[in-house]
Scaffold this motif. Structure first.
Motif, short mmCIF file in Angstrom:
data_model
loop_
_atom_site.label_atom_id
_atom_site.label_comp_id
_atom_site.label_asym_id
_atom_site.label_seq_id
_atom_site.Cartn_x
_atom_site.Cartn_y
_atom_site.Cartn_z
N SER A 86 0.83 -1.20 0.00
CA SER A 86 0.00 0.00 0.00
C SER A 86 0.87 1.26 0.00
N ILE A 87 0.56 2.15 -0.91
CA ILE A 87 1.27 3.43 -0.98
C ILE A 87 0.29 4.46 -1.52
N SER A 88 0.31 5.65 -0.94
CA SER A 88 -0.67 6.67 -1.31
C SER A 88 -0.03 7.77 -2.16
N SER A 89 -0.75 8.14 -3.20
CA SER A 89 -0.30 9.27 -4.02
C SER A 89 -0.80 10.59 -3.45
N THR A 90 -1.66 10.53 -2.45
CA THR A 90 -2.26 11.75 -1.91
C THR A 90 -1.42 12.38 -0.78
N ASP A 91 -0.47 11.62 -0.23
CA ASP A 91 0.34 12.16 0.87
C ASP A 91 1.80 12.38 0.49
N GLY A 92 2.08 12.28 -0.80
CA GLY A 92 3.44 12.53 -1.26
C GLY A 92 4.34 11.31 -1.29
N SER A 93 3.83 10.17 -0.88
CA SER A 93 4.68 8.97 -0.79
C SER A 93 5.24 8.54 -2.15
N THR A 94 4.45 8.73 -3.19
CA THR A 94 4.91 8.29 -4.51
C THR A 94 5.92 9.27 -5.13
N ARG A 95 6.15 10.41 -4.46
CA ARG A 95 7.13 11.38 -4.96
C ARG A 95 8.44 11.32 -4.18
N LYS A 96 8.53 10.41 -3.25
CA LYS A 96 9.77 10.26 -2.49
C LYS A 96 10.83 9.59 -3.36
N PRO A 97 12.11 9.89 -3.12
CA PRO A 97 13.19 9.38 -3.96
C PRO A 97 13.19 7.86 -4.11
N GLU A 98 12.89 7.14 -3.03
CA GLU A 98 12.94 5.69 -3.10
C GLU A 98 11.88 5.11 -4.04
N PHE A 99 10.72 5.78 -4.11
CA PHE A 99 9.70 5.32 -5.05
C PHE A 99 9.98 5.84 -6.45
N MET A 100 10.42 7.07 -6.56
CA MET A 100 10.74 7.64 -7.87
C MET A 100 11.83 6.84 -8.57
N ALA A 101 12.70 6.18 -7.79
CA ALA A 101 13.73 5.32 -8.39
C ALA A 101 13.09 4.12 -9.08
N LYS A 102 11.91 3.72 -8.60
CA LYS A 102 11.19 2.60 -9.21
C LYS A 102 10.33 3.07 -10.38
N ASN A 103 9.65 4.20 -10.21
CA ASN A 103 8.82 4.77 -11.27
C ASN A 103 9.06 6.28 -11.31
N PRO A 104 9.86 6.75 -12.25
CA PRO A 104 10.18 8.18 -12.33
C PRO A 104 8.96 9.07 -12.53
N ASN A 105 7.84 8.49 -12.96
CA ASN A 105 6.61 9.26 -13.13
C ASN A 105 5.90 9.49 -11.80
N GLY A 106 6.32 8.78 -10.76
CA GLY A 106 5.80 9.01 -9.41
C GLY A 106 4.33 8.69 -9.23
N LYS A 107 3.87 7.62 -9.89
CA LYS A 107 2.46 7.26 -9.79
C LYS A 107 2.29 5.77 -9.52
N VAL A 108 1.11 5.42 -9.02
CA VAL A 108 0.71 4.03 -8.85
C VAL A 108 -0.53 3.80 -9.72
N PRO A 109 -0.77 2.53 -10.12
CA PRO A 109 -0.10 1.31 -9.69
C PRO A 109 1.26 1.12 -10.37
N LEU A 110 2.05 0.28 -9.72
CA LEU A 110 3.35 -0.10 -10.25
C LEU A 110 3.57 -1.57 -9.93
N LEU A 111 3.91 -2.34 -10.95
CA LEU A 111 4.14 -3.78 -10.78
C LEU A 111 5.63 -4.04 -10.79
N GLU A 112 6.13 -4.75 -9.78
CA GLU A 112 7.53 -5.14 -9.71
C GLU A 112 7.64 -6.65 -9.90
N PHE A 113 8.45 -7.06 -10.85
CA PHE A 113 8.62 -8.48 -11.14
C PHE A 113 9.74 -9.08 -10.28
N ASP A 114 9.76 -10.40 -10.24
CA ASP A 114 10.76 -11.09 -9.42
C ASP A 114 12.18 -10.76 -9.85
#
Length: 204
Positions: free
Chosen positions: A31-59
């Motif tokens: 669970s991660i919220s785009s409404t509280d800034g969590s998707t704009r944090k560096p650790e998430f932006m490293a996964k998706n530079p667009n800073g949005k969810v959903p995001l699928l991570e493969f094995d």
């Protein structure tokens, strides 16, 4: 096991969860919220530079963003992708419609009215514009669903899953679905399809 980063009350995030439930596909939900800034944090932006969810991570460490792209990848070879090339193209047509015509009005108006942090953007002009645009989108859907039970014809497809996500929440955006009886019947058909789960569902 793949990981899905998603906001539980987001319709865009509901789409892949609903499909994965229908496919009985195990996944880890984060669970991660785009409404509280969590998707704009560096650790998430490293996964998706667009800073949005959903995001699928493969094995293997690869990532896939954008809800409809995730749907298309996960559903490949399943009953949700028509074998006929024309019906498959119709599915793409409705997926594009969902993102360019439906979602910018129905989902946005819902967000403006539901999320307190969006209240400042809920100007009378924007609410009126999204109401008008959303009703136009619903009328397009109504006209199609008067002809066919699902958007590509007689069988459910990814187009129905994508459009269901925010349409079934349209009342929270102030839309009167009673004005669209074929849409209302279609919502019941989609909800009655095998493996259906509500927007609140998360894997154990």
């Amino acid at each position: 096991m793949p990981r899905l980063y998603s906001q539980p009350d987001s319709g865009n995030c509901y789409k892949p969860r609903l499909l994965m439930a229908k496919l009985a596909m195990p996944f880890e939900h984060i669970s991660i919220s785009s409404t509280d800034g969590s998707t704009r944090k560096p650790e998430f932006m490293a996964k998706n530079p667009n800073g949005k969810v959903p995001l699928l991570e493969f094995d293997d460490g690869r990532f896939l963003a954008e809800s409809n792209a995730i749907l298309l990848h996960l559903a490949e070879g399943s009953r949700f992708v028509p074998e006929d090339s024309y019906e498959r193209a119709l599915m793409y047509q409705w997926l594009f419609f969902e993102q360019y015509t439906h979602e910018p009005n129905i989902a946005v108006r819902r967000a403006l009215l539901v999320y307190p942090e969006r209240a400042k953007d809920a100007t009378p002009e924007r609410l009126a514009a999204t109401l008008e645009g959303g009703n136009k989108a619903l009328l397009v859907m109504e006209n199609q669903l008067q002809k066919t039970p699902y958007f590509t014809g007689s069988h459910i497809s990814l187009a129905d899953i994508a459009l269901y996500a925010y349409t079934h929440e349209a009342n929270r955006g102030g839309y009167d679905l009673a004005a669209y009886p074929s849409v209302a019947k279609w919502l019941s058909r989609v909800a009655g399809d095998e493996g259906h789960v509500p927007i609140t569902w998360l894997p154990d």
